[in-house]
Each structure stands twice: as C-alpha cells, then as structure tokens.
Design a protein around this motif. Sequence first.
Motif, PDB file in Angstrom:
ATOM      1  N   LEU A 276      26.978  14.094  35.502  1.00  0.00           N
ATOM      2  CA  LEU A 276      27.179  13.353  35.948  1.00  0.00           C
ATOM      3  C   LEU A 276      26.681  12.724  34.188  1.00  0.00           C
ATOM      4  CD1 LEU A 276      26.917   9.449  36.327  1.00  0.00           C
ATOM      5  CD2 LEU A 276      25.024  10.090  37.032  1.00  0.00           C
ATOM      6  N   LEU A 277      27.189  11.810  33.553  1.00  0.00           N
ATOM      7  CA  LEU A 277      26.860  12.421  32.023  1.00  0.00           C
ATOM      8  C   LEU A 277      27.194  10.693  31.642  1.00  0.00           C
ATOM      9  CD1 LEU A 277      29.673  14.399  30.203  1.00  0.00           C
ATOM     10  CD2 LEU A 277      27.183  14.918  31.204  1.00  0.00           C
ATOM     11  N   LYS A 278      25.745  10.355  31.163  1.00  0.00           N
ATOM     12  CA  LYS A 278      25.388   8.372  30.670  1.00  0.00           C
ATOM     13  C   LYS A 278      25.382   8.453  29.547  1.00  0.00           C
ATOM     14  CE  LYS A 278      23.116   6.876  35.255  1.00  0.00           C
ATOM     15  NZ  LYS A 278      21.956   6.576  36.086  1.00  0.00           N
ATOM     16  N   VAL A 279      26.319   7.705  28.765  1.00  0.00           N
ATOM     17  CA  VAL A 279      25.946   7.302  27.294  1.00  0.00           C
ATOM     18  C   VAL A 279      25.307   5.856  27.939  1.00  0.00           C
ATOM     19  CG1 VAL A 279      26.219   7.215  25.140  1.00  0.00           C
ATOM     20  CG2 VAL A 279      26.878   9.267  26.707  1.00  0.00           C
ATOM     21  N   VAL A 280      24.211   6.293  26.494  1.00  0.00           N
ATOM     22  CA  VAL A 280      23.198   4.067  27.007  1.00  0.00           C
ATOM     23  C   VAL A 280      23.066   3.931  25.160  1.00  0.00           C
ATOM     24  CG1 VAL A 280      21.906   2.889  27.579  1.00  0.00           C
ATOM     25  CG2 VAL A 280      22.918   4.158  29.151  1.00  0.00           C
ATOM     26  N   HIS A 281      23.030   3.546  25.339  1.00  0.00           N
ATOM     27  CA  HIS A 281      23.098   2.619  22.998  1.00  0.00           C
ATOM     28  C   HIS A 281      22.601   4.483  22.497  1.00  0.00           C
ATOM     29  CE1 HIS A 281      21.803  -1.670  24.102  1.00  0.00           C
ATOM     30  NE2 HIS A 281      21.363  -0.820  24.879  1.00  0.00           N
ATOM     31  N   ASP A 282      21.807   5.047  22.115  1.00  0.00           N
ATOM     32  CA  ASP A 282      21.913   6.152  21.091  1.00  0.00           C
ATOM     33  C   ASP A 282      21.545   7.563  21.903  1.00  0.00           C
ATOM     34  OD1 ASP A 282      19.499   5.226  21.654  1.00  0.00           O
ATOM     35  OD2 ASP A 282      18.876   5.949  19.568  1.00  0.00           O
ATOM     36  N   THR A 283      21.261   6.973  23.731  1.00  0.00           N
ATOM     37  CA  THR A 283      21.048   7.923  24.393  1.00  0.00           C
ATOM     38  C   THR A 283      21.580   8.684  25.689  1.00  0.00           C
ATOM     39  OG1 THR A 283      18.924   6.835  24.279  1.00  0.00           O
ATOM     40  CG2 THR A 283      19.184   9.112  25.322  1.00  0.00           C
ATOM     41  N   PHE A 284      22.367   9.780  25.503  1.00  0.00           N
ATOM     42  CA  PHE A 284      22.890  10.375  25.928  1.00  0.00           C
ATOM     43  C   PHE A 284      22.018  11.490  27.317  1.00  0.00           C
ATOM     44  CE2 PHE A 284      27.005  12.709  26.639  1.00  0.00           C
ATOM     45  CZ  PHE A 284      26.906  14.326  27.220  1.00  0.00           C
ATOM     46  N   THR A 285      22.791  10.974  28.522  1.00  0.00           N
ATOM     47  CA  THR A 285      21.529  11.703  30.740  1.00  0.00           C
ATOM     48  C   THR A 285      22.262  12.560  30.367  1.00  0.00           C
ATOM     49  OG1 THR A 285      20.528   9.874  30.046  1.00  0.00           O
ATOM     50  CG2 THR A 285      20.587  11.407  32.117  1.00  0.00           C
ATOM     51  N   ILE A 286      22.204  13.678  31.199  1.00  0.00           N
ATOM     52  CA  ILE A 286      23.457  15.080  31.902  1.00  0.00           C
ATOM     53  C   ILE A 286      21.944  15.096  33.444  1.00  0.00           C
ATOM     54  CG2 ILE A 286      23.899  16.959  31.896  1.00  0.00           C
ATOM     55  CD1 ILE A 286      24.046  16.393  28.928  1.00  0.00           C
ATOM     56  N   GLU A 287      22.937  14.795  34.276  1.00  0.00           N
ATOM     57  CA  GLU A 287      22.422  14.980  35.516  1.00  0.00           C
ATOM     58  C   GLU A 287      23.441  15.746  36.074  1.00  0.00           C
ATOM     59  OE1 GLU A 287      21.584  11.591  37.860  1.00  0.00           O
ATOM     60  OE2 GLU A 287      20.042  10.953  36.156  1.00  0.00           O
ATOM     61  N   VAL A 288      23.129  16.615  36.517  1.00  0.00           N
ATOM     62  CA  VAL A 288      23.716  18.457  37.435  1.00  0.00           C
ATOM     63  C   VAL A 288      23.293  18.053  38.606  1.00  0.00           C
ATOM     64  CG1 VAL A 288      24.196  20.258  37.314  1.00  0.00           C
ATOM     65  CG2 VAL A 288      24.116  19.124  34.925  1.00  0.00           C
ATOM     66  N   GLU A 289      23.992  18.447  39.996  1.00  0.00           N
ATOM     67  CA  GLU A 289      23.068  18.174  41.038  1.00  0.00           C
ATOM     68  C   GLU A 289      23.993  20.040  41.815  1.00  0.00           C
ATOM     69  OE1 GLU A 289      23.657  16.180  45.125  1.00  0.00           O
ATOM     70  OE2 GLU A 289      22.414  15.236  44.311  1.00  0.00           O
ATOM     71  N   CYS A 290      23.582  20.449  41.884  1.00  0.00           N
ATOM     72  CA  CYS A 290      24.053  21.751  42.677  1.00  0.00           C
ATOM     73  C   CYS A 290      23.840  21.783  43.924  1.00  0.00           C
ATOM     74  CB  CYS A 290      23.342  23.096  41.943  1.00  0.00           C
ATOM     75  SG  CYS A 290      23.282  23.433  39.948  1.00  0.00           S
ATOM     76  N   PRO A 291      24.405  22.084  45.211  1.00  0.00           N
ATOM     77  CA  PRO A 291      24.413  21.855  46.562  1.00  0.00           C
ATOM     78  C   PRO A 291      23.907  22.972  46.593  1.00  0.00           C
ATOM     79  CG  PRO A 291      27.019  22.538  46.422  1.00  0.00           C
ATOM     80  CD  PRO A 291      26.434  22.235  44.641  1.00  0.00           C
ATOM     81  N   PRO A 292      23.219  22.880  47.988  1.00  0.00           N
ATOM     82  CA  PRO A 292      22.416  24.188  49.249  1.00  0.00           C
ATOM     83  C   PRO A 292      23.880  25.033  49.040  1.00  0.00           C
ATOM     84  CG  PRO A 292      22.338  22.568  50.400  1.00  0.00           C
ATOM     85  CD  PRO A 292      23.103  21.714  48.401  1.00  0.00           C
ATOM     86  N   ASP A 293      22.808  26.581  48.456  1.00  0.00           N
ATOM     87  CA  ASP A 293      23.526  27.132  48.654  1.00  0.00           C
ATOM     88  C   ASP A 293      23.938  27.781  50.022  1.00  0.00           C
ATOM     89  OD1 ASP A 293      25.704  27.764  46.785  1.00  0.00           O
ATOM     90  OD2 ASP A 293      24.662  28.955  45.545  1.00  0.00           O
ATOM     91  N   THR A 294      24.699  28.608  50.705  1.00  0.00           N
ATOM     92  CA  THR A 294      24.606  29.897  51.947  1.00  0.00           C
ATOM     93  C   THR A 294      25.100  30.904  51.879  1.00  0.00           C
ATOM     94  OG1 THR A 294      24.971  27.824  53.633  1.00  0.00           O
ATOM     95  CG2 THR A 294      24.979  29.843  54.778  1.00  0.00           C
ATOM     96  N   ILE A 295      23.945  31.744  52.109  1.00  0.00           N
ATOM     97  CA  ILE A 295      23.508  33.992  51.828  1.00  0.00           C
ATOM     98  C   ILE A 295      23.826  33.885  53.282  1.00  0.00           C
ATOM     99  CG2 ILE A 295      23.064  35.358  51.053  1.00  0.00           C
ATOM    100  CD1 ILE A 295      21.936  33.537  48.584  1.00  0.00           C
ATOM    101  N   ARG A 296      24.742  34.883  54.197  1.00  0.00           N
ATOM    102  CA  ARG A 296      24.952  35.046  55.292  1.00  0.00           C
ATOM    103  C   ARG A 296      24.604  36.709  55.470  1.00  0.00           C
ATOM    104  NH1 ARG A 296      28.887  31.553  58.676  1.00  0.00           N
ATOM    105  NH2 ARG A 296      27.162  30.341  59.048  1.00  0.00           N
ATOM    106  N   ILE A 297      23.437  37.097  55.518  1.00  0.00           N
ATOM    107  CA  ILE A 297      23.346  38.783  55.673  1.00  0.00           C
ATOM    108  C   ILE A 297      23.631  39.739  57.193  1.00  0.00           C
ATOM    109  CG2 ILE A 297      21.562  40.475  54.875  1.00  0.00           C
ATOM    110  CD1 ILE A 297      20.170  38.581  53.439  1.00  0.00           C
ATOM    111  N   GLN A 298      24.116  40.565  57.697  1.00  0.00           N
ATOM    112  CA  GLN A 298      24.500  41.221  58.384  1.00  0.00           C
ATOM    113  C   GLN A 298      23.961  42.870  58.340  1.00  0.00           C
ATOM    114  OE1 GLN A 298      28.208  41.150  59.786  1.00  0.00           O
ATOM    115  NE2 GLN A 298      27.975  38.323  60.564  1.00  0.00           N
TER     116      GLN A 298
END
Length: 125
Positions: free
Chosen positions: A62-84
């Motif tokens: 999510l990139l937000k620009v409000v007046h003179d401020t540029f805000t970046i919010e990044v959300e990484c989903p949880p990963d599932t790792i399977r070990i057999q």
Amino acid sequence: MLTSCSASYHLKRAIAKDPTIVQNQTVIVDTTVITPIRPSKGTFVINRDTSLVFNQNGVKTLLKVVHDTFTIEVECPPDTIRIQKEILVPKVVYQEKLSNFDLVKLIIVSLIIISLIAFFRRLIN
C-alpha cells in the motif's frame, strides 16, 4: 504337561507362514511450519496526494501520499513449509529373557524388602 512352547518357537512359525511380518515398515513423518506475518513500513517525501495498492505473489503493498509524506505499508502473508522424513520402523522387536542370575537378584531384593516391612511393622506395634 507343565511346560509350553516358547515365544520364539511361535515367532519362528509365524515367520515361516508369512515372511513379510519381519520386514521393516516405512513411516512418513509430516511436519508443518507456519511463519508469522511480517509487516514493514517506510516513509518518503513526494509532492502529490495519492494512494496505490499492489498485490504481487501474495504480498500486499500500500503506497499512500499525503501532502509531502510518502508512506509504504507491506504485508507478507504467512508461509507454510512442509518437511517430510521417512523413518524405517521394524515390525518385530526381539526382547531378551531375564537370565537366571537376574532372576535370583530380583528374588533376593524382594525378600529383603518384605522382611524390612515386616520388621518395621513389629517395631511400630
């Protein structure tokens, strides 16, 4: 009439009838590891007011620009790792019999414990 066939005799007969009972069996152990969400934020300066959302490979940006401020919010989903892992498990486990010496030691220790209990009962009464 007081004796019977030993367990090893019965095991040998069972193996003779079906030899697959002594073969190893493969067991698959499945482990799942789930990583938590990892948010990260950054701030930049820009001259326009805008808001943009990017979705790429499950990562939401999510990139937000409000007046003179540029805000970046990044959300990484949880990963599932399977070990057999494959583990060989033997079907038949052989147990050793108690030797005569071990049996004599067990009887002697049992008699000592019983005699101590009887001795302390007489002292108390």
